[in-house]
Scaffold this motif. Sequence first.
Motif, PDB file in Angstrom:
ATOM      1  N   ALA A 124     -11.064 -11.292   6.701  1.00  0.00           N
ATOM      2  CA  ALA A 124     -10.409 -12.213   5.769  1.00  0.00           C
ATOM      3  C   ALA A 124      -9.470 -11.455   4.836  1.00  0.00           C
ATOM      4  N   LEU A 125      -9.914 -10.315   4.316  1.00  0.00           N
ATOM      5  CA  LEU A 125      -9.067  -9.522   3.431  1.00  0.00           C
ATOM      6  C   LEU A 125      -7.856  -8.965   4.177  1.00  0.00           C
ATOM      7  N   GLN A 126      -8.030  -8.621   5.452  1.00  0.00           N
ATOM      8  CA  GLN A 126      -6.902  -8.140   6.245  1.00  0.00           C
ATOM      9  C   GLN A 126      -5.880  -9.255   6.452  1.00  0.00           C
ATOM     10  N   TRP A 127      -6.337 -10.482   6.688  1.00  0.00           N
ATOM     11  CA  TRP A 127      -5.418 -11.618   6.818  1.00  0.00           C
ATOM     12  C   TRP A 127      -4.609 -11.784   5.544  1.00  0.00           C
ATOM     13  N   LEU A 128      -5.271 -11.670   4.403  1.00  0.00           N
ATOM     14  CA  LEU A 128      -4.569 -11.821   3.125  1.00  0.00           C
ATOM     15  C   LEU A 128      -3.579 -10.676   2.918  1.00  0.00           C
ATOM     16  N   ALA A 129      -3.968  -9.459   3.292  1.00  0.00           N
ATOM     17  CA  ALA A 129      -3.057  -8.315   3.162  1.00  0.00           C
ATOM     18  C   ALA A 129      -1.839  -8.495   4.065  1.00  0.00           C
ATOM     19  N   ASP A 130      -2.056  -8.984   5.272  1.00  0.00           N
ATOM     20  CA  ASP A 130      -0.943  -9.236   6.191  1.00  0.00           C
ATOM     21  C   ASP A 130      -0.006 -10.294   5.632  1.00  0.00           C
ATOM     22  N   ASP A 131      -0.567 -11.308   5.010  1.00  0.00           N
ATOM     23  CA  ASP A 131       0.241 -12.371   4.409  1.00  0.00           C
ATOM     24  C   ASP A 131       1.108 -11.824   3.274  1.00  0.00           C
ATOM     25  N   VAL A 132       0.532 -10.967   2.435  1.00  0.00           N
ATOM     26  CA  VAL A 132       1.284 -10.347   1.340  1.00  0.00           C
ATOM     27  C   VAL A 132       2.402  -9.476   1.911  1.00  0.00           C
ATOM     28  N   PHE A 133       2.095  -8.713   2.956  1.00  0.00           N
ATOM     29  CA  PHE A 133       3.095  -7.850   3.590  1.00  0.00           C
ATOM     30  C   PHE A 133       4.269  -8.681   4.124  1.00  0.00           C
ATOM     31  N   LEU A 134       3.967  -9.788   4.779  1.00  0.00           N
ATOM     32  CA  LEU A 134       5.036 -10.628   5.325  1.00  0.00           C
ATOM     33  C   LEU A 134       5.902 -11.237   4.230  1.00  0.00           C
ATOM     34  N   ARG A 135       5.265 -11.668   3.140  1.00  0.00           N
ATOM     35  CA  ARG A 135       6.050 -12.229   2.029  1.00  0.00           C
ATOM     36  C   ARG A 135       6.944 -11.168   1.404  1.00  0.00           C
ATOM     37  N   ARG A 136       6.442  -9.961   1.238  1.00  0.00           N
ATOM     38  CA  ARG A 136       7.262  -8.881   0.679  1.00  0.00           C
ATOM     39  C   ARG A 136       8.400  -8.518   1.620  1.00  0.00           C
ATOM     40  N   ARG A 137       8.103  -8.529   2.899  1.00  0.00           N
ATOM     41  CA  ARG A 137       9.122  -8.196   3.891  1.00  0.00           C
ATOM     42  C   ARG A 137      10.254  -9.223   3.881  1.00  0.00           C
ATOM     43  N   MET A 138       9.949 -10.474   3.642  1.00  0.00           N
ATOM     44  CA  MET A 138      10.976 -11.515   3.575  1.00  0.00           C
ATOM     45  C   MET A 138      11.845 -11.362   2.331  1.00  0.00           C
TER      46      MET A 138
END
Length: 138
Positions: free
Chosen positions: A115-129
Amino acid sequence: MTGYGNPAIICGGAQIRVQCRHLATVVTISGVLDESNAEAAMTATRRFIIAEKPVVLDLTAVTSSPEEYLPLLESVDEACLAAGVQWLLVTSPALAHQVRIGDDGYPVATSVPEALQWLADDVFLRRRMLIPLLHRTA
């Protein structure tokens, strides 16, 4: 209360522990959730839903059937929607199929690290955008 740094909140036959992590607030419930303690568990859990952090609700150590804790899930879902935060349910694979999952249900992970990895991936994608927007000039 038990433990040294993370005391449990006792709600009848259930124990609630909370950890504030960098990515999310992790609420872990263990024991038995039933009609006698469901309201107290809902109240205790909703206290930790704040606008700044996603919530990971870990029910892997709950021994009740999903029918017993569905009101808790609905309560957490409503509170997170009102606070505008994302939340993830962590449950055993055997019980995950009994809980509504997918686009019209609750997001389910099989472990807290997942679950924490999913949230980290989501943060990474938002920053990348955001990166292309930061390089533009007026």
